[in-house]
Design a protein around this motif. Structure first.
Motif, mmCIF file in Angstrom:
data_model
loop_
_atom_site.group_PDB
_atom_site.id
_atom_site.type_symbol
_atom_site.label_atom_id
_atom_site.label_comp_id
_atom_site.label_asym_id
_atom_site.label_seq_id
_atom_site.Cartn_x
_atom_site.Cartn_y
_atom_site.Cartn_z
ATOM 1 N N LEU A 35 4.937 -18.764 5.792
ATOM 2 C CA LEU A 35 6.138 -19.061 5.023
ATOM 3 C C LEU A 35 7.327 -18.247 5.530
ATOM 4 N N SER A 36 7.062 -17.208 6.317
ATOM 5 C CA SER A 36 8.141 -16.361 6.818
ATOM 6 C C SER A 36 7.721 -15.704 8.129
ATOM 7 N N SER A 43 16.294 -22.310 4.844
ATOM 8 C CA SER A 43 15.770 -20.988 5.191
ATOM 9 C C SER A 43 16.700 -19.883 4.696
ATOM 10 N N THR A 80 12.766 -16.495 5.905
ATOM 11 C CA THR A 80 11.851 -17.188 4.997
ATOM 12 C C THR A 80 12.129 -18.681 5.033
ATOM 13 N N LYS A 131 1.327 -19.465 11.707
ATOM 14 C CA LYS A 131 1.514 -20.292 10.524
ATOM 15 C C LYS A 131 1.902 -19.391 9.369
ATOM 16 N N PRO A 169 11.548 -22.842 3.894
ATOM 17 C CA PRO A 169 11.417 -23.550 2.620
ATOM 18 C C PRO A 169 9.973 -23.943 2.285
ATOM 19 N N GLU A 170 9.088 -23.925 3.286
ATOM 20 C CA GLU A 170 7.674 -24.231 3.072
ATOM 21 C C GLU A 170 6.866 -23.599 4.196
ATOM 22 N N GLU A 171 5.561 -23.575 4.051
ATOM 23 C CA GLU A 171 4.714 -23.005 5.096
ATOM 24 C C GLU A 171 4.752 -23.901 6.331
ATOM 25 N N LEU A 172 4.958 -23.286 7.486
ATOM 26 C CA LEU A 172 5.120 -24.056 8.717
ATOM 27 C C LEU A 172 4.179 -23.563 9.812
#
Length: 317
Positions: free
Chosen positions: A128-129, A78, A86, A126, A88-91
């Motif tokens: 990416l940031s 991050s 931000t 949900k 590392p991937e969409e969470l």
């Protein structure tokens, strides 16, 4: 310019798990070396106990290792820029507040540390940031981990970072209040004055002491008090707010007031937004100290979101 720091907090469990395993191995050695006249059923039962200890210790150690690995991976992947974190991937995640209480329980000659955890979910999200949460919080924790933490947080829902917790501590706030405290015992007198100045409380101690040794100044609330200064004639200052906005990466399954103390502050902590007390103590040898307290308030102000009233504070229903 917004300054935002990220901090990694991992649980310490390797040494404790290793100690349990070593003790269990010792018991196994004792069981194997039992005299031949000892009944077989008794030897097997005695042997089963350390084996069970080892299995439990390994399960606990594996859980801690897995959780620490998840937290470290998300922390390292991050980035923070301005007030934005931000990933590392969409969470997928849920926002809300984390509530932690740490306390010690005595059982005979030993003590064990216990933690109550609660996450009050607010809504699902949900992305990416996400933006830093400028909301009120409070941290009242002694050096040994006794105390409470209440703060805005984000809990990750999906793999590979499930149960990673982000805790937000804002530096926004303003100190309100001023007071004068007078202390006296016999011919000893002391006068303590203080007032809120922006993000800190500033004060002065003036005293004339003959028998008393010194004046101590503490801040805190309930059972948690932190000494911030002592002497006879001196100035003092204290800020109950972090120096900069902080986002803590930890595991919800293992995070505790003690792990936060070890990872961030190393000492007793009084931080956040609430009404605190300033305690003036006249240290009198061979007699009861003279103690007086006055209150000051830390308000979040317009820079943050006041989402709870004073009545909303409280860990458990």
């Amino acid at each position: 310019m917004v300054v935002l720091q990220k901090v990694l907090v991992k649980e310490r469990g390797t040494i404790a798990v290793l100690a349990v395993v070593i003790f269990a191995i010792f018991l196994i050695w004792v069981a194997i070396g039992m005299p031949s006249f000892v009944p077989t059923w008794f030897a097997l039962l005695f042997l089963a106990m350390p084996v069970l200890f080892i299995l439990i210790a390994l399960a606990k150690g594996t859980g801690i290792f897995t959780d620490n690995k998840k937290v470290s991976a998300l922390f390292e992947g991050s980035e923070v820029s301005g007030s934005v974190i931000t990933f590392p991937e969409e969470l997928e995640y849920e926002t809300g507040r984390v509530l932690l209480e740490g306390y010690w329980v005595s059982t005979g000659r030993s003590r064990s540390y216990r933690v109550k955890r609660k996450f009050e979910a607010r809504e699902l999200g949900k992305g990416l940031s996400l933006e830093f949460f400028n909301e009120k919080f409070r941290v009242l924790v002694l050096k040994d981990g006794t105390g409470t933490v209440e703060a805005p947080a984000v809990r990750i829902l999906g793999e590979p970072y499930r149960d990673v917790l982000l805790i937000f501590l804002t530096d926004e706030g303003e100190i309100k209040g001023e007071s004068t405290i007078n202390l006296s015992r016999g011919g000893d007198i002391a006068r303590v004055t203080f007032r809120g100045e922006g993000k800190q409380i500033a004060g002065t101690v003036q005293s004339g002491l003959s028998k008393a040794r010194k004046v101590r100044i503490k801040v805190g609330s309930e059972k948690v008090w932190k000494k911030i200064a002592e002497g006879q004639n001196f100035n003092f200052a204290f800020s109950p707010l972090p120096e900069e906005k902080t986002v803590i990466f930890a595991s919800y399954r293992t995070v505790s007031p003690l792990s936060l103390i070890r990872g961030l502050w190393k000492d007793s902590v009084v931080l956040g937004h609430e009404t605190f007390g300033l305690k003036a103590v006249l240290d009198v040898p061979l007699a009861r100290d003279v103690v007086e307290t006055a209150d000051f308030t830390v308000e979040l102000g317009n820079g943050g979101e006041e989402k709870e009233s004073e009545e909303d504070w409280g860990l458990w229903d």
